[in-house]
Each structure stands twice: as structure tokens, then as C-alpha cells.
Design an enzyme around this catalytic site. Structure first.
Site, PDB file in Angstrom:
ATOM      1  N   CYS A 242       0.582  -1.355  -0.267  1.00  0.00           N
ATOM      2  CA  CYS A 242       0.053   0.126  -0.043  1.00  0.00           C
ATOM      3  C   CYS A 242       0.923   1.838   0.290  1.00  0.00           C
ATOM      4  O   CYS A 242       0.784   2.645  -0.851  1.00  0.00           O
ATOM      5  CB  CYS A 242      -1.135   0.392   0.992  1.00  0.00           C
ATOM      6  SG  CYS A 242      -2.320  -0.641   1.295  1.00  0.00           S
TER       7      CYS A 242
ATOM      8  N   ASP B  75      11.480  -5.756  -8.159  1.00  0.00           N
ATOM      9  CA  ASP B  75      11.437  -6.767  -7.383  1.00  0.00           C
ATOM     10  C   ASP B  75      12.756  -5.831  -6.791  1.00  0.00           C
ATOM     11  O   ASP B  75      13.808  -6.017  -7.554  1.00  0.00           O
ATOM     12  CB  ASP B  75      11.014  -7.723  -7.485  1.00  0.00           C
ATOM     13  CG  ASP B  75      10.975  -8.643  -6.446  1.00  0.00           C
ATOM     14  OD1 ASP B  75       9.486  -9.380  -5.996  1.00  0.00           O
ATOM     15  OD2 ASP B  75      11.928  -8.707  -5.336  1.00  0.00           O
TER      16      ASP B  75
ATOM     17  N   HIS C  18      -6.097  -2.555  -1.876  1.00  0.00           N
ATOM     18  CA  HIS C  18      -5.445  -4.038  -0.600  1.00  0.00           C
ATOM     19  C   HIS C  18      -6.460  -4.722  -0.206  1.00  0.00           C
ATOM     20  O   HIS C  18      -7.297  -4.862  -0.449  1.00  0.00           O
ATOM     21  CB  HIS C  18      -5.137  -3.001   0.596  1.00  0.00           C
ATOM     22  CG  HIS C  18      -4.977  -4.054   1.740  1.00  0.00           C
ATOM     23  ND1 HIS C  18      -3.453  -4.314   1.514  1.00  0.00           N
ATOM     24  CD2 HIS C  18      -5.316  -5.293   2.757  1.00  0.00           C
ATOM     25  CE1 HIS C  18      -3.161  -5.282   2.749  1.00  0.00           C
ATOM     26  NE2 HIS C  18      -4.030  -5.635   2.923  1.00  0.00           N
TER      27      HIS C  18
ATOM     28  N   ASN D  88       1.720 -15.858  -5.214  1.00  0.00           N
ATOM     29  CA  ASN D  88       2.397 -16.543  -4.121  1.00  0.00           C
ATOM     30  C   ASN D  88       1.075 -16.276  -3.046  1.00  0.00           C
ATOM     31  O   ASN D  88       0.433 -15.236  -3.025  1.00  0.00           O
ATOM     32  CB  ASN D  88       3.792 -16.590  -3.147  1.00  0.00           C
ATOM     33  CG  ASN D  88       4.655 -16.526  -4.209  1.00  0.00           C
ATOM     34  OD1 ASN D  88       4.516 -17.893  -5.251  1.00  0.00           O
ATOM     35  ND2 ASN D  88       5.740 -16.070  -4.335  1.00  0.00           N
TER      36      ASN D  88
ATOM     37  N   HIS E 253      -0.545  -8.654   0.463  1.00  0.00           N
ATOM     38  CA  HIS E 253      -0.743  -7.716  -0.348  1.00  0.00           C
ATOM     39  C   HIS E 253      -0.827  -8.282  -1.393  1.00  0.00           C
ATOM     40  O   HIS E 253       0.691  -8.808  -1.878  1.00  0.00           O
ATOM     41  CB  HIS E 253      -0.693  -6.528  -0.537  1.00  0.00           C
ATOM     42  CG  HIS E 253      -0.709  -5.152  -1.044  1.00  0.00           C
ATOM     43  ND1 HIS E 253      -1.031  -4.004  -0.775  1.00  0.00           N
ATOM     44  CD2 HIS E 253      -1.436  -5.172  -2.638  1.00  0.00           C
ATOM     45  CE1 HIS E 253      -2.002  -3.174  -1.164  1.00  0.00           C
ATOM     46  NE2 HIS E 253      -1.831  -3.774  -3.016  1.00  0.00           N
TER      47      HIS E 253
ATOM     48  N   HIS F 118      -0.163  -9.951  -5.341  1.00  0.00           N
ATOM     49  CA  HIS F 118       0.518  -9.312  -5.995  1.00  0.00           C
ATOM     50  C   HIS F 118       0.644 -10.990  -6.831  1.00  0.00           C
ATOM     51  O   HIS F 118       1.191 -11.472  -6.766  1.00  0.00           O
ATOM     52  CB  HIS F 118       1.744  -8.532  -5.366  1.00  0.00           C
ATOM     53  CG  HIS F 118       2.581  -9.703  -4.235  1.00  0.00           C
ATOM     54  ND1 HIS F 118       2.061 -10.377  -3.218  1.00  0.00           N
ATOM     55  CD2 HIS F 118       3.640 -10.878  -4.192  1.00  0.00           C
ATOM     56  CE1 HIS F 118       3.128 -10.769  -2.638  1.00  0.00           C
ATOM     57  NE2 HIS F 118       4.018 -11.124  -3.209  1.00  0.00           N
TER      58      HIS F 118
ATOM     59  N   HIS G  63       3.935 -12.116  -9.049  1.00  0.00           N
ATOM     60  CA  HIS G  63       5.648 -11.887 -10.043  1.00  0.00           C
ATOM     61  C   HIS G  63       5.208 -12.089 -11.884  1.00  0.00           C
ATOM     62  O   HIS G  63       4.925 -13.173 -12.144  1.00  0.00           O
ATOM     63  CB  HIS G  63       6.199 -12.771  -9.061  1.00  0.00           C
ATOM     64  CG  HIS G  63       6.400 -13.021  -8.347  1.00  0.00           C
ATOM     65  ND1 HIS G  63       7.696 -12.525  -7.354  1.00  0.00           N
ATOM     66  CD2 HIS G  63       5.482 -13.278  -6.788  1.00  0.00           C
ATOM     67  CE1 HIS G  63       7.158 -12.553  -6.478  1.00  0.00           C
ATOM     68  NE2 HIS G  63       5.960 -12.987  -5.737  1.00  0.00           N
TER      69      HIS G  63
HETATM   70  P1  5GP Z   1       6.424 -12.931  -1.827  1.00  0.00           P
HETATM   71  O1  5GP Z   1       7.212 -13.602  -1.642  1.00  0.00           O
HETATM   72  O2  5GP Z   1       5.000 -12.420  -0.888  1.00  0.00           O
HETATM   73  O3  5GP Z   1       5.454 -13.328  -3.129  1.00  0.00           O
HETATM   74  O4  5GP Z   1       6.725 -12.330  -3.090  1.00  0.00           O
HETATM   75  C1  5GP Z   1       7.003 -10.834  -2.348  1.00  0.00           C
HETATM   76  C2  5GP Z   1       8.057  -9.739  -3.003  1.00  0.00           C
HETATM   77  O5  5GP Z   1       8.389  -8.878  -2.744  1.00  0.00           O
HETATM   78  C3  5GP Z   1       9.749 -10.398  -2.835  1.00  0.00           C
HETATM   79  O6  5GP Z   1      10.122 -11.039  -4.034  1.00  0.00           O
HETATM   80  C4  5GP Z   1      10.309  -9.645  -2.693  1.00  0.00           C
HETATM   81  O7  5GP Z   1      11.267  -9.332  -2.611  1.00  0.00           O
HETATM   82  C5  5GP Z   1       9.125  -8.303  -2.622  1.00  0.00           C
HETATM   83  N1  5GP Z   1       9.819  -7.012  -1.634  1.00  0.00           N
HETATM   84  C6  5GP Z   1       8.929  -7.241  -0.453  1.00  0.00           C
HETATM   85  N2  5GP Z   1       9.435  -5.690   0.484  1.00  0.00           N
HETATM   86  C7  5GP Z   1       9.887  -4.910  -1.095  1.00  0.00           C
HETATM   87  C8  5GP Z   1       9.956  -3.125  -0.992  1.00  0.00           C
HETATM   88  O8  5GP Z   1       9.819  -2.973  -0.394  1.00  0.00           O
HETATM   89  N3  5GP Z   1      10.257  -2.931  -2.407  1.00  0.00           N
HETATM   90  C9  5GP Z   1      10.722  -4.335  -3.930  1.00  0.00           C
HETATM   91  N4  5GP Z   1      10.771  -3.497  -5.181  1.00  0.00           N
HETATM   92  N5  5GP Z   1       9.562  -5.229  -3.483  1.00  0.00           N
HETATM   93  C10 5GP Z   1      10.354  -5.416  -2.463  1.00  0.00           C
HETATM   94 ZN    ZN Z   2      -1.851  -3.789   1.443  1.00  0.00          ZN
END
Ligand code: 5GP
Ligand code: ZN
Length: 112
Positions: free
Chosen positions: A6, A29, A45, A85, A96, A98, A100
Site C-alpha cells: 500500500c 522486485d 488492498h 504466492n 497484499h 501481487h 510476479h
Molecule cells: P512474495 O514472497 O510475497 O510472493 O513476494 C514478495 C516480493 O516482494 C519478494 O519477491 C520481495 O523481494 C519483494 N519485496 C518486498 N519488499 C519490497 C520492497 O519494499 N520493494 C520492492 N521493490 N520489492 C519488495
Molecule cells: Zn496493502
């Protein structure tokens, strides 16, 4: 709400944005797992894909349209992967929704 994505959507936390519109934001990322690793998030959100309902599911179609456009722009004609994921077993670390967008190298299947 203390949600890092957010805060990225609002600009409170900086990110390298590659696309944005009224519904979603896409940014690089922080820890890229492929030469192209972009996260696409709704501005709204939504905790995860487990919270998708008939009331909010149109954002998913919109994000996939954006993903296809970004894949083209980033030269991913050989292929790419889009992943969301969900929860503990799914390896979700940010609560939140997302997606990839990964590309620029060959991907293994099944994922680890
Ligand atoms: P998840 O593991 O929840 O599927 O993916 C979260 C992703 O967010 C991870 O690949 C991590 O590197 C990325 N990430 C987490 N915090 C930040 C941030 O503050 N900025 C950016 N650009 N990526 C983030
Ligand atoms: Zn959020």
C-alpha cells in the site's frame, strides 16, 4: 494499515515503477529472481488471491492485460511466468495481492 505494498502504491515507500494506472502499479522486485522481475499490484488492498470475489475479480483480468504488455515491452517473446504466492504454504511474504512477472531466463517446473 501497515502494508508495504500500500505504501509503495501511494509513493510513501520508493520503488522503481515501470507502469501505473488508476487501478494498479508495477515496479521492479527488490530481490530479482530473473533478469526481468516485476511485481504488479492492485492499488486497492486485497490480502491475497484467496480474497478474490465476484466484487473485485476484474482487477485480475486488468493485471494480466498489463502483464502481457510489460512482457512485450521487456522483450520476453521466448516466454515468461506469472506467479501469485498465497499464504504460508504458497510462500507469500507480503500480504497484499501481487503478481510476479518473471522472464529473461529458462524457468524450472515444478517450482521448489
Ligand atoms: P512474495 O514472497 O510475497 O510472493 O513476494 C514478495 C516480493 O516482494 C519478494 O519477491 C520481495 O523481494 C519483494 N519485496 C518486498 N519488499 C519490497 C520492497 O519494499 N520493494 C520492492 N521493490 N520489492 C519488495
Ligand atoms: Zn496493502
Amino acid at each position: 494499515m501497515d502494508c508495504v505494498f500500500c505504501k509503495i502504491a501511494s509513493g510513501e515507500i520508493p520503488s522503481t515503477r515501470v507502469y501505473e494506472d488508476e487501478l494498479c502499479v508495477a515496479f521492479k522486485d527488490l530481490e530479482p529472481q530473473a533478469p526481468v522481475h516485476i511485481l504488479i499490484i492492485p492499488r486497492e488492498h486485497i490480502a491475497s488471491a484467496a480474497e478474490i470475489t465476484p466484487a473485485n475479480s476484474s482487477i485480475v483480468a486488468h493485471i494480466f492485460e498489463v502483464a502481457a504488455k510489460l512482457a512485450k515491452e521487456n522483450g520476453l517473446a521466448k516466454g515468461w511466468r506469472i506467479v501469485s504466492n498465497v499464504g504460508e504454504d504458497g510462500g507469500q511474504s507480503v500480504k497484499h495481492l501481487h503478481f510476479h512477472l518473471l522472464g529473461g531466463r529458462s524457468m524450472a517446473w515444478p517450482p521448489g
